[in-house]
Design an enzyme around this catalytic site. Structure first.
Site, PDB file in Angstrom:
ATOM      1  N   GLU A  51     -11.914   1.722   5.345  1.00 25.37           N
ATOM      2  CA  GLU A  51     -10.942   1.860   6.442  1.00 25.37           C
ATOM      3  C   GLU A  51     -10.974   3.332   6.858  1.00 25.37           C
ATOM      4  O   GLU A  51     -10.325   4.174   6.260  1.00 25.37           O
ATOM      5  CB  GLU A  51      -9.537   1.472   5.963  1.00 25.37           C
ATOM      6  CG  GLU A  51      -8.513   1.542   7.085  1.00 25.37           C
ATOM      7  CD  GLU A  51      -7.099   1.392   6.563  1.00 25.37           C
ATOM      8  OE1 GLU A  51      -6.380   0.507   7.045  1.00 25.37           O
ATOM      9  OE2 GLU A  51      -6.700   2.175   5.666  1.00 25.37           O
ATOM     10  N   HIS A  88      -8.812   0.515  -0.613  1.00 23.91           N
ATOM     11  CA  HIS A  88      -9.342   1.073   0.638  1.00 23.91           C
ATOM     12  C   HIS A  88     -10.052   2.393   0.372  1.00 23.91           C
ATOM     13  O   HIS A  88      -9.532   3.230  -0.378  1.00 23.91           O
ATOM     14  CB  HIS A  88      -8.192   1.380   1.618  1.00 23.91           C
ATOM     15  CG  HIS A  88      -7.737   0.194   2.406  1.00 23.91           C
ATOM     16  ND1 HIS A  88      -6.571   0.197   3.153  1.00 23.91           N
ATOM     17  CD2 HIS A  88      -8.295  -1.043   2.577  1.00 23.91           C
ATOM     18  CE1 HIS A  88      -6.432  -0.977   3.742  1.00 23.91           C
ATOM     19  NE2 HIS A  88      -7.456  -1.747   3.407  1.00 23.91           N
ATOM     20  N   GLU A  97       3.464   9.085   7.414  1.00 25.42           N
ATOM     21  CA  GLU A  97       3.520   7.787   8.099  1.00 25.42           C
ATOM     22  C   GLU A  97       4.736   6.954   7.722  1.00 25.42           C
ATOM     23  O   GLU A  97       5.173   6.103   8.491  1.00 25.42           O
ATOM     24  CB  GLU A  97       2.252   6.974   7.797  1.00 25.42           C
ATOM     25  CG  GLU A  97       0.995   7.579   8.369  1.00 25.42           C
ATOM     26  CD  GLU A  97      -0.206   6.647   8.212  1.00 25.42           C
ATOM     27  OE1 GLU A  97      -0.127   5.482   8.620  1.00 25.42           O
ATOM     28  OE2 GLU A  97      -1.220   7.102   7.650  1.00 25.42           O
ATOM     29  N   ARG A 101     -10.412  11.254   6.329  1.00 25.07           N
ATOM     30  CA  ARG A 101     -10.380   9.884   6.875  1.00 25.07           C
ATOM     31  C   ARG A 101     -11.633   9.524   7.664  1.00 25.07           C
ATOM     32  O   ARG A 101     -11.633   8.576   8.440  1.00 25.07           O
ATOM     33  CB  ARG A 101      -9.103   9.579   7.668  1.00 25.07           C
ATOM     34  CG  ARG A 101      -8.682   8.134   7.410  1.00 25.07           C
ATOM     35  CD  ARG A 101      -7.347   7.724   7.930  1.00 25.07           C
ATOM     36  NE  ARG A 101      -6.882   6.594   7.125  1.00 25.07           N
ATOM     37  CZ  ARG A 101      -5.765   5.941   7.282  1.00 25.07           C
ATOM     38  NH1 ARG A 101      -4.933   6.286   8.251  1.00 25.07           N
ATOM     39  NH2 ARG A 101      -5.437   4.962   6.500  1.00 25.07           N
ATOM     40  N   HIS A 146      -4.764   8.121   1.431  1.00 23.94           N
ATOM     41  CA  HIS A 146      -3.358   8.414   1.095  1.00 23.94           C
ATOM     42  C   HIS A 146      -3.262   9.070  -0.280  1.00 23.94           C
ATOM     43  O   HIS A 146      -2.441   9.982  -0.477  1.00 23.94           O
ATOM     44  CB  HIS A 146      -2.535   7.127   1.123  1.00 23.94           C
ATOM     45  CG  HIS A 146      -2.536   6.443   2.459  1.00 23.94           C
ATOM     46  ND1 HIS A 146      -2.099   7.059   3.607  1.00 23.94           N
ATOM     47  CD2 HIS A 146      -2.930   5.206   2.836  1.00 23.94           C
ATOM     48  CE1 HIS A 146      -2.238   6.227   4.638  1.00 23.94           C
ATOM     49  NE2 HIS A 146      -2.733   5.108   4.192  1.00 23.94           N
ATOM     50  N   GLU A 163       0.845  -1.200   0.000  1.00 25.84           N
ATOM     51  CA  GLU A 163       0.000   0.000   0.000  1.00 25.84           C
ATOM     52  C   GLU A 163       0.880   1.250   0.000  1.00 25.84           C
ATOM     53  O   GLU A 163       1.626   1.456   0.965  1.00 25.84           O
ATOM     54  CB  GLU A 163      -0.871  -0.019   1.257  1.00 25.84           C
ATOM     55  CG  GLU A 163      -1.769   1.187   1.414  1.00 25.84           C
ATOM     56  CD  GLU A 163      -2.642   1.097   2.664  1.00 25.84           C
ATOM     57  OE1 GLU A 163      -2.145   0.597   3.702  1.00 25.84           O
ATOM     58  OE2 GLU A 163      -3.794   1.521   2.609  1.00 25.84           O
ATOM     59  N   ASP A 170      -5.365   3.360  -1.491  1.00 28.35           N
ATOM     60  CA  ASP A 170      -6.197   3.870  -0.397  1.00 28.35           C
ATOM     61  C   ASP A 170      -6.504   5.335  -0.697  1.00 28.35           C
ATOM     62  O   ASP A 170      -5.587   6.151  -0.831  1.00 28.35           O
ATOM     63  CB  ASP A 170      -5.402   3.707   0.912  1.00 28.35           C
ATOM     64  CG  ASP A 170      -6.147   4.184   2.154  1.00 28.35           C
ATOM     65  OD1 ASP A 170      -6.910   5.157   2.067  1.00 28.35           O
ATOM     66  OD2 ASP A 170      -5.921   3.594   3.228  1.00 28.35           O
TER      67      ASP A 170
END
Ligand code: LER
Ligand code: MN
Length: 270
Positions: free
Chosen positions: A246, A211, A158, A217, A188, A152, A185
């Protein structure tokens, strides 16, 4: 469209897992809300009873499209790019330990933060070399079982290793295994990609899992992402896998899970 949501099998620190707590009660609620699957976040397969998990999930008519491994980094510090060879070996072993359950369920194994970050004293090239080697070894172990691995791209806040789709595709090329691809995702991507739809198109048939969270988020529909445009492009690539939620448990887990699926389903309702 097949929809799943991330569910942890154990208490975990990672905040973007909407549902934590009693496993069977959560599975029952997820099924009742209309989801088709549960993406399981598993720290260590040795700590879970695979037969029991499968019994519960199947009893509620759900599938397991993916297994998340990030808790092994978050709670134990395992990573493919740690300067300590024993830590790297333990991280590889942990991924291999997921293979039997993944083979039984058809789930992809997710390499998120288990890849690590470039640690002080380790050069980026060295970390990247370790990462490629680890992915090649784990993909080779998984292949005979028909199991696929996904990396991912994760935003810059992160990790320092593989933040965007372009870097993800370069890594896929470098690893060179048919059973290794990408998990994209939207959270991101909203941070790292110039145009989300273009990056999805570029990733094409290397997208093995997906995701969804909105720009903040929160659940899809709570931010400013255009999920109709994003999912139209995803499906136009030929992707027929799961769209997996997520997102943060806000304003609370149940509301987030229900509003997220309602928003995504109405995009394709007549
Ligand atoms: C995990 O799927 C993810 O998206 C990361 O943000 C984990 O930290
Ligand atoms: Mn994710």
């Amino acid at each position: 469209m097949k929809l799943s949501i991330v569910l942890s099998t154990h208490p975990a620190q990672f905040q973007a897992v909407a549902l934590k707590g009693d496993f069977e009660a959560n599975v029952a609620r997820i099924a009742a809300w209309g989801y088709d699957g549960v993406e399981l976040a598993v720290r260590d397969p040795k700590l879970v009873d695979a037969d029991e998990l499968l019994r519960i999930v199947s009893a509620h008519g759900l599938e397991v499209p993916a297994i998340g491994t990030g808790q092994a980094w978050g709670e134990e510090g395992l990573s493919f790019t740690d300067p300590d060879p024993e830590v790297r070996a333990a991280a590889m072993q942990r991924v291999c330990d997921h293979v039997p359950f993944a083979a039984r369920t058809g789930a992809v194994i997710i390499i998120g933060l288990l890849r690590g970050i470039v640690k002080p004293g380790v050069g980026h090239d060295q970390a990247y070399t370790w990462l490629v080697e680890a992915l090649q070894r784990c993909s080779a172990v998984a292949a005979p079982h028909g199991v696929r691995l996904v990396l991912e791209p994760i935003n810059r806040y992160e990790t320092t290793l593989v933040n965007n789709v372009e870097q993800g595709l370069a890594l896929v090329e470098e690893v060179g295994a048919d059973n290794f691809g990408l998990l994209l995702d939207t959270f991101h991507m909203n941070i790292e990609e110039a145009v989300i739809e273009d990056s999805i198109r570029a990733a094409g048939d290397r997208i093995f899992h997906f995701h969804v969270a909105d720009s903040n988020r929160w659940y899809p529909g709570a931010g400013h992402l255009d999920f109709k445009a994003i999912l139209d492009i995803l499906f136009a690539t030929g992707y027929r896998g799961y769209v997996s939620g997520e997102f943060m448990p806000l304003p609370d887990a149940d509301t987030a899970a229900q509003r997220g699926i309602a928003h995504l389903r109405q995009l394709y309702s007549p």
